[in-house]
Design a protein around this motif. Structure first.
Motif, PDB file in Angstrom:
ATOM      1  N   GLN A 140      -6.708   0.132   1.156  1.00  0.00           N
ATOM      2  CA  GLN A 140      -6.975   1.290   0.288  1.00  0.00           C
ATOM      3  C   GLN A 140      -8.098   0.995  -0.708  1.00  0.00           C
ATOM      4  O   GLN A 140      -8.460  -0.160  -0.914  1.00  0.00           O
ATOM      5  CB  GLN A 140      -5.699   1.667  -0.477  1.00  0.00           C
ATOM      6  CG  GLN A 140      -4.629   2.231   0.436  1.00  0.00           C
ATOM      7  CD  GLN A 140      -3.334   2.528  -0.292  1.00  0.00           C
ATOM      8  OE1 GLN A 140      -2.843   1.708  -1.055  1.00  0.00           O
ATOM      9  NE2 GLN A 140      -2.776   3.694  -0.044  1.00  0.00           N
ATOM     10  N   LYS A 141      -8.599   2.063  -1.327  1.00  0.00           N
ATOM     11  CA  LYS A 141      -9.651   1.916  -2.342  1.00  0.00           C
ATOM     12  C   LYS A 141      -9.142   2.457  -3.674  1.00  0.00           C
ATOM     13  O   LYS A 141      -8.246   3.301  -3.687  1.00  0.00           O
ATOM     14  CB  LYS A 141     -10.884   2.721  -1.927  1.00  0.00           C
ATOM     15  CG  LYS A 141     -11.502   2.135  -0.659  1.00  0.00           C
ATOM     16  CD  LYS A 141     -12.503   3.065  -0.063  1.00  0.00           C
ATOM     17  CE  LYS A 141     -12.863   2.520   1.315  1.00  0.00           C
ATOM     18  NZ  LYS A 141     -13.424   3.513   2.191  1.00  0.00           N
ATOM     19  N   MET A 179     -13.043   5.836  -4.523  1.00  0.00           N
ATOM     20  CA  MET A 179     -12.881   7.068  -3.734  1.00  0.00           C
ATOM     21  C   MET A 179     -13.771   8.182  -4.309  1.00  0.00           C
ATOM     22  O   MET A 179     -14.420   8.912  -3.572  1.00  0.00           O
ATOM     23  CB  MET A 179     -11.417   7.529  -3.744  1.00  0.00           C
ATOM     24  CG  MET A 179     -10.468   6.610  -3.029  1.00  0.00           C
ATOM     25  SD  MET A 179     -10.683   6.598  -1.247  1.00  0.00           S
ATOM     26  CE  MET A 179     -10.130   8.223  -0.804  1.00  0.00           C
ATOM     27  N   ARG A 231       1.546   4.948   0.402  1.00  0.00           N
ATOM     28  CA  ARG A 231       0.860   6.047   1.110  1.00  0.00           C
ATOM     29  C   ARG A 231       1.382   7.411   0.658  1.00  0.00           C
ATOM     30  O   ARG A 231       1.376   8.388   1.439  1.00  0.00           O
ATOM     31  CB  ARG A 231       1.036   5.888   2.621  1.00  0.00           C
ATOM     32  CG  ARG A 231       0.620   4.534   3.165  1.00  0.00           C
ATOM     33  CD  ARG A 231      -0.872   4.304   3.170  1.00  0.00           C
ATOM     34  NE  ARG A 231      -1.183   2.994   3.740  1.00  0.00           N
ATOM     35  CZ  ARG A 231      -2.409   2.553   3.957  1.00  0.00           C
ATOM     36  NH1 ARG A 231      -3.449   3.294   3.637  1.00  0.00           N
ATOM     37  NH2 ARG A 231      -2.614   1.354   4.468  1.00  0.00           N
ATOM     38  N   ASP A 259      -5.693  -0.224   7.501  1.00  0.00           N
ATOM     39  CA  ASP A 259      -6.352   0.689   6.574  1.00  0.00           C
ATOM     40  C   ASP A 259      -6.217   0.285   5.097  1.00  0.00           C
ATOM     41  O   ASP A 259      -5.486   0.945   4.330  1.00  0.00           O
ATOM     42  CB  ASP A 259      -5.811   2.122   6.755  1.00  0.00           C
ATOM     43  CG  ASP A 259      -5.878   2.580   8.194  1.00  0.00           C
ATOM     44  OD1 ASP A 259      -6.838   2.193   8.868  1.00  0.00           O
ATOM     45  OD2 ASP A 259      -4.968   3.307   8.652  1.00  0.00           O
ATOM     46  N   TYR A 273      -4.002   9.002   1.456  1.00  0.00           N
ATOM     47  CA  TYR A 273      -3.668   7.845   2.312  1.00  0.00           C
ATOM     48  C   TYR A 273      -4.517   6.642   1.921  1.00  0.00           C
ATOM     49  O   TYR A 273      -4.050   5.500   1.876  1.00  0.00           O
ATOM     50  CB  TYR A 273      -3.923   8.231   3.773  1.00  0.00           C
ATOM     51  CG  TYR A 273      -3.620   7.146   4.779  1.00  0.00           C
ATOM     52  CD1 TYR A 273      -2.334   6.986   5.286  1.00  0.00           C
ATOM     53  CD2 TYR A 273      -4.621   6.282   5.234  1.00  0.00           C
ATOM     54  CE1 TYR A 273      -2.055   5.995   6.220  1.00  0.00           C
ATOM     55  CE2 TYR A 273      -4.348   5.290   6.153  1.00  0.00           C
ATOM     56  CZ  TYR A 273      -3.068   5.148   6.650  1.00  0.00           C
ATOM     57  OH  TYR A 273      -2.791   4.159   7.564  1.00  0.00           O
ATOM     58  N   ASN A 274      -5.780   6.930   1.601  1.00  0.00           N
ATOM     59  CA  ASN A 274      -6.729   5.836   1.343  1.00  0.00           C
ATOM     60  C   ASN A 274      -6.813   5.427  -0.129  1.00  0.00           C
ATOM     61  O   ASN A 274      -7.539   4.504  -0.462  1.00  0.00           O
ATOM     62  CB  ASN A 274      -8.127   6.250   1.828  1.00  0.00           C
ATOM     63  CG  ASN A 274      -8.168   6.263   3.351  1.00  0.00           C
ATOM     64  OD1 ASN A 274      -7.758   5.299   3.989  1.00  0.00           O
ATOM     65  ND2 ASN A 274      -8.638   7.356   3.933  1.00  0.00           N
ATOM     66  N   THR A 275      -6.109   6.151  -1.011  1.00  0.00           N
ATOM     67  CA  THR A 275      -6.216   5.845  -2.442  1.00  0.00           C
ATOM     68  C   THR A 275      -5.150   4.848  -2.882  1.00  0.00           C
ATOM     69  O   THR A 275      -3.955   5.060  -2.663  1.00  0.00           O
ATOM     70  CB  THR A 275      -6.059   7.145  -3.294  1.00  0.00           C
ATOM     71  OG1 THR A 275      -7.073   8.052  -2.904  1.00  0.00           O
ATOM     72  CG2 THR A 275      -6.167   6.862  -4.789  1.00  0.00           C
ATOM     73  N   ASP A 297      -5.938  12.534   3.975  1.00  0.00           N
ATOM     74  CA  ASP A 297      -6.776  11.329   4.136  1.00  0.00           C
ATOM     75  C   ASP A 297      -7.114  10.713   2.779  1.00  0.00           C
ATOM     76  O   ASP A 297      -7.092   9.492   2.624  1.00  0.00           O
ATOM     77  CB  ASP A 297      -8.082  11.677   4.876  1.00  0.00           C
ATOM     78  CG  ASP A 297      -7.803  12.005   6.337  1.00  0.00           C
ATOM     79  OD1 ASP A 297      -6.738  11.604   6.845  1.00  0.00           O
ATOM     80  OD2 ASP A 297      -8.638  12.685   6.961  1.00  0.00           O
ATOM     81  N   ARG A 298      -7.451  11.578   1.807  1.00  0.00           N
ATOM     82  CA  ARG A 298      -7.807  11.045   0.481  1.00  0.00           C
ATOM     83  C   ARG A 298      -6.633  10.260  -0.109  1.00  0.00           C
ATOM     84  O   ARG A 298      -6.801   9.131  -0.564  1.00  0.00           O
ATOM     85  CB  ARG A 298      -8.183  12.224  -0.452  1.00  0.00           C
ATOM     86  CG  ARG A 298      -8.633  11.791  -1.844  1.00  0.00           C
ATOM     87  CD  ARG A 298      -8.724  12.964  -2.800  1.00  0.00           C
ATOM     88  NE  ARG A 298      -7.427  13.625  -2.959  1.00  0.00           N
ATOM     89  CZ  ARG A 298      -7.165  14.866  -2.568  1.00  0.00           C
ATOM     90  NH1 ARG A 298      -8.098  15.626  -2.050  1.00  0.00           N
ATOM     91  NH2 ARG A 298      -5.945  15.375  -2.721  1.00  0.00           N
ATOM     92  N   ARG A 311       0.847  -1.193   0.000  1.00  0.00           N
ATOM     93  CA  ARG A 311       0.000   0.000   0.000  1.00  0.00           C
ATOM     94  C   ARG A 311       0.881   1.241   0.000  1.00  0.00           C
ATOM     95  O   ARG A 311       1.522   1.530   1.016  1.00  0.00           O
ATOM     96  CB  ARG A 311      -0.910   0.001   1.225  1.00  0.00           C
ATOM     97  CG  ARG A 311      -1.937  -1.102   1.146  1.00  0.00           C
ATOM     98  CD  ARG A 311      -2.736  -1.230   2.426  1.00  0.00           C
ATOM     99  NE  ARG A 311      -3.588  -2.410   2.320  1.00  0.00           N
ATOM    100  CZ  ARG A 311      -3.902  -3.202   3.331  1.00  0.00           C
ATOM    101  NH1 ARG A 311      -3.466  -2.944   4.545  1.00  0.00           N
ATOM    102  NH2 ARG A 311      -4.675  -4.244   3.135  1.00  0.00           N
TER     103      ARG A 311
END
Ligand code: SF4
Ligand code: SF4
Length: 338
Positions: free
Chosen positions: A315-316, A321, A247, A313, A287-289, A284-285, A245
């Motif tokens: 990711q998406k 997203m 980040r 966490d 981090y999660n992408t 946050d966007r 992942r």
């Protein structure tokens, strides 16, 4: 590096790592570019020019203040060739004043005893130099023969940690050079790492049997911590993609000379938001992408930062997203209408 300075740096690193494990909501590492200009022109590089001016010290300080306010742990100054910036010492001092670890990536050409002493005084904590070959050729002049005198100066005068990175793969002419470079680095008391690079057309190809054997030998000579953190290189050496992942844009930030935040040096343009406007929503966007380029990525430092959160966490995809963002906006609109 003096033993006391080494122990202090290790303690600071340990405290930053614990903090990063406890909370995922601050950047761990930022690369900051104070000038794009470089004295060299390596054939594979897309990160330099020969004309741009250094960025003004006050502008750099404001960017460092913003990084500190976001809670960044480590700032590494990179380029271009950052040693060409006339106010590099003040930049390093400011990183330390704001409580962050100060690092530098350089091609090594500008190190003299006097310059090294000034960097000691400024508070530099670690330096990385990449050496591509033993003899200069048409692709790279980051060569052991040219830099050996500079390495001897560093061995004698530097009060900061020095890491020498060699490279293998990507059509590097003499794979043996990586081993020669790593041996010389350890002889001079430096740590050493090895980077596995893509083929010149950007594709992932397995290393040849000879390259693999040299890769393993260089890894054995190198820093054990780095070897433990660089498992991905074993997959890349086999020509296989690696699942992790990334980040970037959150735990790792690349801030270009124009002050824009990018995922990394190789993915400039995403998200391309000015650092001064960067918020925790952006953090946050990103981090999660999920990053489409992650399976074949060879950037060691971003992989190492990624390890801190690989276990948490998931990711998406960018599409998921974007859909979630639209859903959130629709709910917001409905609430406002109510
Ligand atoms: S020294 Fe570094 S920045 Fe300069 S051209 Fe070579 S790889 Fe690029
Ligand atoms: S996966 Fe690698 S290339 Fe892609 S954004 Fe992350 S660091 Fe950059």
């Amino acid at each position: 590096m003096r033993k006391t300075t080494f122990v202090k740096l290790k303690m600071r690193e340990a405290s930053f790592i614990s903090r990063a494990l406890i909370s995922s909501r601050h950047p761990v590492l930022a690369h900051l570019i104070p000038m794009r200009r470089c004295n060299l022109a390596c054939g594979y590089c897309n990160e330099y020019d020969h004309t741009s001016k250094p960025i003004d010290l006050e502008i750099i300080k404001a960017r460092l203040d913003k990084l500190a306010n976001l809670g960044t742990s480590i700032v590494t100054i990179s380029g271009g060739e950052p040693m060409m910036h006339p106010e590099l010492d003040q930049i390093i001092q400011h990183i330390r004043t704001r409580g962050m670890i100060a690092g530098l990536i350089s091609n090594g050409y500008y190190f003299t005893p006097e310059r090294i002493k000034r960097l000691n005084k400024a508070g530099l904590e670690y330096l990385q130099i990449s050496i591509d070959n033993v003899e200069p050729d048409e692709v790279s002049r980051k060569s052991l023969r040219v830099l050996d005198k500079k390495l001897r100066y560093l061995s004698e005068y530097a009060d900061f940690h020095v890491n020498i990175n060699s490279v293998i793969g990507g059509g590097i002419k003499n794979p043996d050079d990586a081993l020669t470079v790593a041996k010389r680095a350890t002889e001079l008391g430096f740590s050493t790492t090895v980077g596995v690079i893509h083929d010149s057309d950007g594709t992932l190809k397995p290393l040849s049997a000879k390259e693999k054997s040299i890769f393993q030998q260089v890894k054995k000579l190198g820093n054990k911590d780095h070897a433990r953190l660089n498992w991905f290189q074993d997959s890349i050496a086999e020509g296989k993609p690696y699942q992790w992942r990334c980040r970037a844009g959150a735990r790792y930030l690349y801030v270009c000379e124009e002050g824009l935040v990018h995922w990394c040096s190789q993915q400039r343009g995403y998200p391309g938001i000015p650092l001064e406007q960067y918020t925790m929503d952006d953090f946050d966007r990103e981090y999660n992408t999920e990053k489409w380029c992650a399976p074949t990525c060879t950037l060691q430092c971003v992989h190492q930062v990624g390890i801190l959160d690989n276990w948490r966490d998931p990711q998406k995809t960018p599409e998921q997203m974007a859909k979630e963002q639209k859903d959130r906006e629709r709910v917001d609109d409905m609430l406002k209408a109510d």
